[in-house]
Design a protein around this motif. Sequence first.
Motif, PDB file in Angstrom:
ATOM      1  N   ASP A 120     -47.812  30.727  82.100  1.00  7.09           N
ATOM      2  CA  ASP A 120     -48.166  31.259  80.785  1.00  7.09           C
ATOM      3  C   ASP A 120     -49.625  31.710  80.737  1.00  7.09           C
ATOM      4  O   ASP A 120     -49.951  32.709  80.096  1.00  7.09           O
ATOM      5  N   GLU A 121     -50.479  30.976  81.451  1.00  2.00           N
ATOM      6  CA  GLU A 121     -51.890  31.387  81.479  1.00  2.00           C
ATOM      7  C   GLU A 121     -52.038  32.719  82.186  1.00  2.00           C
ATOM      8  O   GLU A 121     -52.738  33.604  81.707  1.00  2.00           O
ATOM      9  N   ARG A 122     -51.361  32.849  83.311  1.00  2.00           N
ATOM     10  CA  ARG A 122     -51.415  34.125  84.015  1.00  2.00           C
ATOM     11  C   ARG A 122     -50.884  35.252  83.142  1.00  2.00           C
ATOM     12  O   ARG A 122     -51.468  36.331  83.070  1.00  2.00           O
ATOM     13  N   ALA A 123     -49.794  34.976  82.444  1.00  2.00           N
ATOM     14  CA  ALA A 123     -49.209  35.999  81.575  1.00  2.00           C
ATOM     15  C   ALA A 123     -50.165  36.354  80.442  1.00  2.00           C
ATOM     16  O   ALA A 123     -50.261  37.519  80.043  1.00  2.00           O
ATOM     17  N   ALA A 124     -50.854  35.357  79.926  1.00  2.00           N
ATOM     18  CA  ALA A 124     -51.766  35.600  78.808  1.00  2.00           C
ATOM     19  C   ALA A 124     -52.943  36.471  79.255  1.00  2.00           C
ATOM     20  O   ALA A 124     -53.438  37.306  78.491  1.00  2.00           O
ATOM     21  N   ARG A 125     -53.375  36.269  80.495  1.00  4.39           N
ATOM     22  CA  ARG A 125     -54.469  37.095  81.016  1.00  4.39           C
ATOM     23  C   ARG A 125     -54.002  38.488  81.388  1.00  4.39           C
ATOM     24  O   ARG A 125     -54.786  39.328  81.783  1.00  4.39           O
ATOM     25  N   ASP A 126     -52.708  38.720  81.303  1.00  2.00           N
ATOM     26  CA  ASP A 126     -52.100  39.992  81.720  1.00  2.00           C
ATOM     27  C   ASP A 126     -52.428  40.309  83.181  1.00  2.00           C
ATOM     28  O   ASP A 126     -52.240  39.482  84.019  1.00  2.00           O
ATOM     29  N   ARG A 169     -38.094  13.184  87.723  1.00  2.00           N
ATOM     30  CA  ARG A 169     -38.987  13.226  88.875  1.00  2.00           C
ATOM     31  C   ARG A 169     -39.879  14.455  88.841  1.00  2.00           C
ATOM     32  O   ARG A 169     -41.043  14.403  89.208  1.00  2.00           O
ATOM     33  N   HIS A 170     -39.328  15.588  88.372  1.00  2.00           N
ATOM     34  CA  HIS A 170     -40.064  16.839  88.507  1.00  2.00           C
ATOM     35  C   HIS A 170     -40.599  17.378  87.186  1.00  2.00           C
ATOM     36  O   HIS A 170     -41.104  18.490  87.132  1.00  2.00           O
ATOM     37  N   ARG A 171     -40.444  16.582  86.160  1.00  2.00           N
ATOM     38  CA  ARG A 171     -40.909  17.034  84.846  1.00  2.00           C
ATOM     39  C   ARG A 171     -42.356  17.523  84.897  1.00  2.00           C
ATOM     40  O   ARG A 171     -42.687  18.607  84.425  1.00  2.00           O
ATOM     41  N   GLY A 172     -43.209  16.709  85.508  1.00  2.00           N
ATOM     42  CA  GLY A 172     -44.629  17.048  85.578  1.00  2.00           C
ATOM     43  C   GLY A 172     -44.865  18.361  86.303  1.00  2.00           C
ATOM     44  O   GLY A 172     -45.575  19.247  85.807  1.00  2.00           O
ATOM     45  N   THR A 173     -44.223  18.501  87.451  1.00  2.00           N
ATOM     46  CA  THR A 173     -44.360  19.727  88.231  1.00  2.00           C
ATOM     47  C   THR A 173     -43.949  20.944  87.426  1.00  2.00           C
ATOM     48  O   THR A 173     -44.628  21.975  87.424  1.00  2.00           O
ATOM     49  N   ILE A 174     -42.841  20.795  86.730  1.00  2.00           N
ATOM     50  CA  ILE A 174     -42.329  21.918  85.945  1.00  2.00           C
ATOM     51  C   ILE A 174     -43.272  22.280  84.814  1.00  2.00           C
ATOM     52  O   ILE A 174     -43.592  23.456  84.595  1.00  2.00           O
ATOM     53  N   ASP A 175     -43.754  21.261  84.117  1.00  2.00           N
ATOM     54  CA  ASP A 175     -44.693  21.528  83.023  1.00  2.00           C
ATOM     55  C   ASP A 175     -45.933  22.246  83.532  1.00  2.00           C
ATOM     56  O   ASP A 175     -46.398  23.217  82.929  1.00  2.00           O
ATOM     57  N   THR A 176     -46.442  21.774  84.669  1.00  2.00           N
ATOM     58  CA  THR A 176     -47.621  22.412  85.252  1.00  2.00           C
ATOM     59  C   THR A 176     -47.342  23.866  85.593  1.00  2.00           C
ATOM     60  O   THR A 176     -48.156  24.755  85.305  1.00  2.00           O
ATOM     61  N   ALA A 177     -46.177  24.097  86.210  1.00  2.00           N
ATOM     62  CA  ALA A 177     -45.812  25.463  86.580  1.00  2.00           C
ATOM     63  C   ALA A 177     -45.757  26.358  85.349  1.00  2.00           C
ATOM     64  O   ALA A 177     -46.240  27.489  85.359  1.00  2.00           O
ATOM     65  N   ARG A 178     -45.199  25.827  84.283  1.00  2.00           N
ATOM     66  CA  ARG A 178     -45.101  26.597  83.044  1.00  2.00           C
ATOM     67  C   ARG A 178     -46.470  26.985  82.515  1.00  2.00           C
ATOM     68  O   ARG A 178     -46.726  28.150  82.201  1.00  2.00           O
ATOM     69  N   VAL A 179     -47.337  25.981  82.433  1.00  2.00           N
ATOM     70  CA  VAL A 179     -48.681  26.247  81.921  1.00  2.00           C
ATOM     71  C   VAL A 179     -49.353  27.312  82.764  1.00  2.00           C
ATOM     72  O   VAL A 179     -49.926  28.278  82.240  1.00  2.00           O
ATOM     73  N   ALA A 180     -49.268  27.161  84.083  1.00  2.00           N
ATOM     74  CA  ALA A 180     -49.909  28.126  84.975  1.00  2.00           C
ATOM     75  C   ALA A 180     -49.340  29.520  84.748  1.00  2.00           C
ATOM     76  O   ALA A 180     -50.082  30.495  84.634  1.00  2.00           O
TER      77      ALA A 180
END
Lengths: 132, 132
Positions: free
Chosen positions: A126-132, A113-124
């Motif tokens: 990681d992007e924030r982390a990449a931008r430092d 049920r929450h796979r999509g939500t989790i994947d989205t959260a991860r991407v978000a």
Amino acid sequence: MSQGNTAVPDIPDPFIHEVACPIRDILDRVGNKWSVQIILAVIQRPVRFTELERGIPGISRRMLTLTLRNLERDGLLVRTVFPTVPPKVEYTATDIARELYEPLEAMAVWARRHRGTIDTARVAYDERAARD
Amino acid sequence: MSQGNTAVPDIPDPFIHEVACPIRDILDRVGNKWSVQIILAVIQRPVRFTELERGIPGISRRMLTLTLRNLERDGLLVRTVFPTVPPKVEYTATDIARELYEPLEAMAVWARRHRGTIDTARVAYDERAARD
DNA sequence: CGGGATCCAAAAGGATACTG
DNA sequence: CAGTATCCTTTTGGATCCCG
């Protein structure tokens, strides 16, 4: 703020421990890499060693044996040796292993049920982390 | 035994993988030593870093931080920084973390129900092993 | 107070040769 | 066929020091 400031509103321990401890017990059994797959396989019908080895891609001989031994020790499956030649060994699920299916399925439902939500959260994240 | 002996009655893969894969996904998140306790703590109300450190006996500073980061990355909790001095950080459970409670509780029920059986099985297994 | 960085110990897991 | 034994790599977790 009289004498009461050591009385920090601590985390409600009774609640946590009553749920967390039993769960840790389970995770110590089936939280490893292969136990769940083996249990699910064996729940359906007795399965032989080599069947498991071929049916669970990526598992090593050593880990298959080791995981089977641990599950047997915990009473989740039974090992039956047929003294034939070549030898034949069957692994069978016990009742408590079968009863474990429902909780496992409940977890699977949550995950699907929450796979999509989790994947989205991860991407978000990681992007924030990449931008430092 | 005509041509059919390569058609070994293989383990029913579709069934196993549809349940096992999502479960492995969960276990990769909460199957570690501390995640469940942290989730349960945070589900009840926002909790501060130091509260968790004191409320979860045995956890190291490093693992607390690391586990919190992973849970945040998976969208299971939210980290809120209050720019005060000294700094204050609160961790809050998300909805999907709250929805995880039921499956977790189902596991806990199973564990409490069969604890005795499992312990007995262990003792029996170990005795047999000791006798060689 | 809330971490990050570093170093180290222990546990989990994989590859594979050998055996009754 | 169904393992065991051995060796190696990877992952996980703990201890500590430091820093804004």
